[in-house]
Design an enzyme around this catalytic site. Structure first.
Site, PDB file in Angstrom:
ATOM      1  N   TYR A  31       0.829  -1.203   0.000  1.00 47.56           N
ATOM      2  CA  TYR A  31       0.000   0.000   0.000  1.00 47.56           C
ATOM      3  C   TYR A  31       0.865   1.255   0.000  1.00 47.56           C
ATOM      4  O   TYR A  31       2.075   1.204   0.255  1.00 47.56           O
ATOM      5  CB  TYR A  31      -0.947   0.014   1.198  1.00 47.56           C
ATOM      6  CG  TYR A  31      -0.294   0.382   2.526  1.00 47.56           C
ATOM      7  CD1 TYR A  31      -0.477   1.658   3.066  1.00 47.56           C
ATOM      8  CD2 TYR A  31       0.503  -0.524   3.225  1.00 47.56           C
ATOM      9  CE1 TYR A  31       0.119   2.009   4.276  1.00 47.56           C
ATOM     10  CE2 TYR A  31       1.086  -0.181   4.425  1.00 47.56           C
ATOM     11  CZ  TYR A  31       0.893   1.089   4.944  1.00 47.56           C
ATOM     12  OH  TYR A  31       1.487   1.438   6.130  1.00 47.56           O
ATOM     13  N   ARG A  50       8.139   3.743  -4.965  1.00 43.63           N
ATOM     14  CA  ARG A  50       8.214   2.856  -3.799  1.00 43.63           C
ATOM     15  C   ARG A  50       7.180   1.734  -3.903  1.00 43.63           C
ATOM     16  O   ARG A  50       7.454   0.583  -3.535  1.00 43.63           O
ATOM     17  CB  ARG A  50       8.017   3.647  -2.509  1.00 43.63           C
ATOM     18  CG  ARG A  50       8.275   2.816  -1.249  1.00 43.63           C
ATOM     19  CD  ARG A  50       8.268   3.665  -0.004  1.00 43.63           C
ATOM     20  NE  ARG A  50       6.972   4.264   0.262  1.00 43.63           N
ATOM     21  CZ  ARG A  50       6.715   5.081   1.296  1.00 43.63           C
ATOM     22  NH1 ARG A  50       7.692   5.397   2.138  1.00 43.63           N
ATOM     23  NH2 ARG A  50       5.515   5.591   1.474  1.00 43.63           N
ATOM     24  N   ARG A  98      -7.773 -20.407  -0.742  1.00 43.62           N
ATOM     25  CA  ARG A  98      -6.827 -20.133   0.341  1.00 43.62           C
ATOM     26  C   ARG A  98      -5.774 -21.231   0.500  1.00 43.62           C
ATOM     27  O   ARG A  98      -5.988 -22.245   1.158  1.00 43.62           O
ATOM     28  CB  ARG A  98      -7.570 -19.919   1.668  1.00 43.62           C
ATOM     29  CG  ARG A  98      -6.664 -19.368   2.760  1.00 43.62           C
ATOM     30  CD  ARG A  98      -7.368 -19.291   4.115  1.00 43.62           C
ATOM     31  NE  ARG A  98      -6.527 -18.640   5.100  1.00 43.62           N
ATOM     32  CZ  ARG A  98      -5.514 -19.222   5.746  1.00 43.62           C
ATOM     33  NH1 ARG A  98      -5.212 -20.495   5.502  1.00 43.62           N
ATOM     34  NH2 ARG A  98      -4.803 -18.541   6.632  1.00 43.62           N
ATOM     35  N   HIS A 100      -1.322 -21.157   1.195  1.00 41.19           N
ATOM     36  CA  HIS A 100      -0.265 -20.210   1.530  1.00 41.19           C
ATOM     37  C   HIS A 100       0.597 -19.834   0.329  1.00 41.19           C
ATOM     38  O   HIS A 100       1.043 -18.694   0.220  1.00 41.19           O
ATOM     39  CB  HIS A 100       0.624 -20.767   2.652  1.00 41.19           C
ATOM     40  CG  HIS A 100       0.011 -20.665   4.013  1.00 41.19           C
ATOM     41  ND1 HIS A 100      -1.049 -21.441   4.402  1.00 41.19           N
ATOM     42  CD2 HIS A 100       0.313 -19.859   5.069  1.00 41.19           C
ATOM     43  CE1 HIS A 100      -1.382 -21.135   5.646  1.00 41.19           C
ATOM     44  NE2 HIS A 100      -0.580 -20.164   6.072  1.00 41.19           N
ATOM     45  N   LYS A 145       6.539  -1.828   2.119  1.00 40.96           N
ATOM     46  CA  LYS A 145       5.302  -1.257   2.679  1.00 40.96           C
ATOM     47  C   LYS A 145       4.152  -2.242   2.452  1.00 40.96           C
ATOM     48  O   LYS A 145       3.338  -2.095   1.529  1.00 40.96           O
ATOM     49  CB  LYS A 145       5.014   0.108   2.057  1.00 40.96           C
ATOM     50  CG  LYS A 145       4.092   0.986   2.891  1.00 40.96           C
ATOM     51  CD  LYS A 145       4.095   2.410   2.367  1.00 40.96           C
ATOM     52  CE  LYS A 145       3.126   3.308   3.130  1.00 40.96           C
ATOM     53  NZ  LYS A 145       3.554   3.571   4.517  1.00 40.96           N
ATOM     54  N   GLU A 177      12.373   3.342  14.101  1.00 40.03           N
ATOM     55  CA  GLU A 177      11.446   4.369  13.609  1.00 40.03           C
ATOM     56  C   GLU A 177      10.255   4.404  14.560  1.00 40.03           C
ATOM     57  O   GLU A 177      10.377   3.959  15.705  1.00 40.03           O
ATOM     58  CB  GLU A 177      11.031   4.067  12.173  1.00 40.03           C
ATOM     59  CG  GLU A 177      10.438   2.690  11.961  1.00 40.03           C
ATOM     60  CD  GLU A 177      10.114   2.387  10.502  1.00 40.03           C
ATOM     61  OE1 GLU A 177      10.060   3.331   9.681  1.00 40.03           O
ATOM     62  OE2 GLU A 177       9.891   1.201  10.175  1.00 40.03           O
ATOM     63  N   LEU A 201      11.108   1.787   7.121  1.00 45.59           N
ATOM     64  CA  LEU A 201      10.562   2.195   5.841  1.00 45.59           C
ATOM     65  C   LEU A 201      11.193   3.537   5.473  1.00 45.59           C
ATOM     66  O   LEU A 201      11.227   4.459   6.291  1.00 45.59           O
ATOM     67  CB  LEU A 201       9.042   2.347   5.931  1.00 45.59           C
ATOM     68  CG  LEU A 201       8.365   2.746   4.625  1.00 45.59           C
ATOM     69  CD1 LEU A 201       8.348   1.568   3.650  1.00 45.59           C
ATOM     70  CD2 LEU A 201       6.951   3.248   4.873  1.00 45.59           C
TER      71      LEU A 201
END
Length: 277
Positions: A31, A50, A98, A100, A145, A177, A201
């Site tokens: 995101y 990014r 579903r 993995h 991210k 951070e 990040l």
């Protein structure tokens, strides 16, 4: 703000999710949160670069080219008439049974974006804010991210419970951070911030501050520092999208410096504000 972007189409806002979307079930996605000031994007190209890097690091194919995503985001801001706020942009690996392991190559990633009104934290920028310390229990690829944010959620909740604006992470005795921002300290007129490696990040506002320090002839080093260094610093500040540059004047009841926003922080803040006009 009733229009959203789904893949390459702008449509009426819907509250829906497929139960087998891998973003929902695994946090298998990435995101970006992109600032908008006076109707203009802040460092949009850097955000999209990014996004592209994050996608590459988790072997995720974006559903559209970066240029197409950019064009769609610009249209989304326009149709929603967003003047001050953010765009939230998310890409999941898509909807699949579903398991993995990665789904088959014909599974199409799902891109969603929407706009949100959000003002800058003007009062905290001018007067300073408080923070708490918390152990950094995140994984070792914080440079990507991704949607896996539970440790950040727990840290931010700790901050809220202590009426603080941020929770500052540490690994061992090294500050990395914060839950949703990058951390800087000032000592003897020198600015320090953790290097942009896999422990943090590389924030877009962080990058702008590095550039501003260069423009202002402020000595800055990307160098790890300890919790002790943080608590004994002359100044501390955090940076993030729409949080911008917020002085931290107290950490875990420990007053930082004089207990007021410091000269170097204010100089950087004023330069940042000038850059977004």
């Amino acid at each position: 703000m009733n229009k959203i972007l789904i893949n390459d189409s702008i449509m009426e806002r819907k509250k829906m999710i497929d139960i087998e979307d891998r973003g929902y079930q695994f946090g298998d996605g990435i995101y970006e949160v992109i600032g908008v000031y006076q109707g203009k994007f802040f460092m949009l190209d850097e955000h999209l670069e990014r996004l592209e890097r994050s996608a590459r690091e988790i072997q995720l194919s974006l559903p559209s080219s970066i240029s197409e995503i950019k064009e769609n985001l610009m249209e989304l801001v326009q149709v929603n008439n967003l003047q001050e706020g953010v765009i939230y942009l998310q890409v999941s690996r898509g909807v699949a049974e579903r398991w993995h392991y990665f789904p088959s190559s014909d599974t199409k990633p799902v891109l969603v974006a929407y706009t949100k009104l959000e003002e800058t934290m003007r009062e905290e920028e001018d007067n300073g804010a408080t923070a708490v310390l918390t152990e950094d229990i995140r994984w070792l690829r914080c440079d990507i991210k991704t949607l896996n944010l539970l440790p950040n959620v727990l840290a931010k909740q700790k901050a809220v419970e202590h009426k603080a604006v941020e929770a500052i992470f540490y690994r061992g005795d090294v500050v990395t951070e914060a839950s949703a921002s990058n951390v800087f300290i000032v000592k003897n007129n020198e600015v320090l911030t953790h290097p942009a490696n896999h422990y943090i990040l590389n924030g877009i506002t962080r990058r702008k501050v590095l550039s501003l320090c260069d423009d202002l002839n402020i000595n800055l080093q990307e160098k790890a520092f300890t919790v002790k260094d943080l608590l004994e610093a002359d100044e501390v500040f955090v940076t993030a999208t729409k949080l911008d540059v917020v002085p931290i004047i107290k950490v875990d009841q420990q007053t930082i410096g004089t207990g007021s926003p410091g000269r170097t922080t204010k100089k950087i803040l004023h330069a940042f504000r000038a850059s977004i006009k």
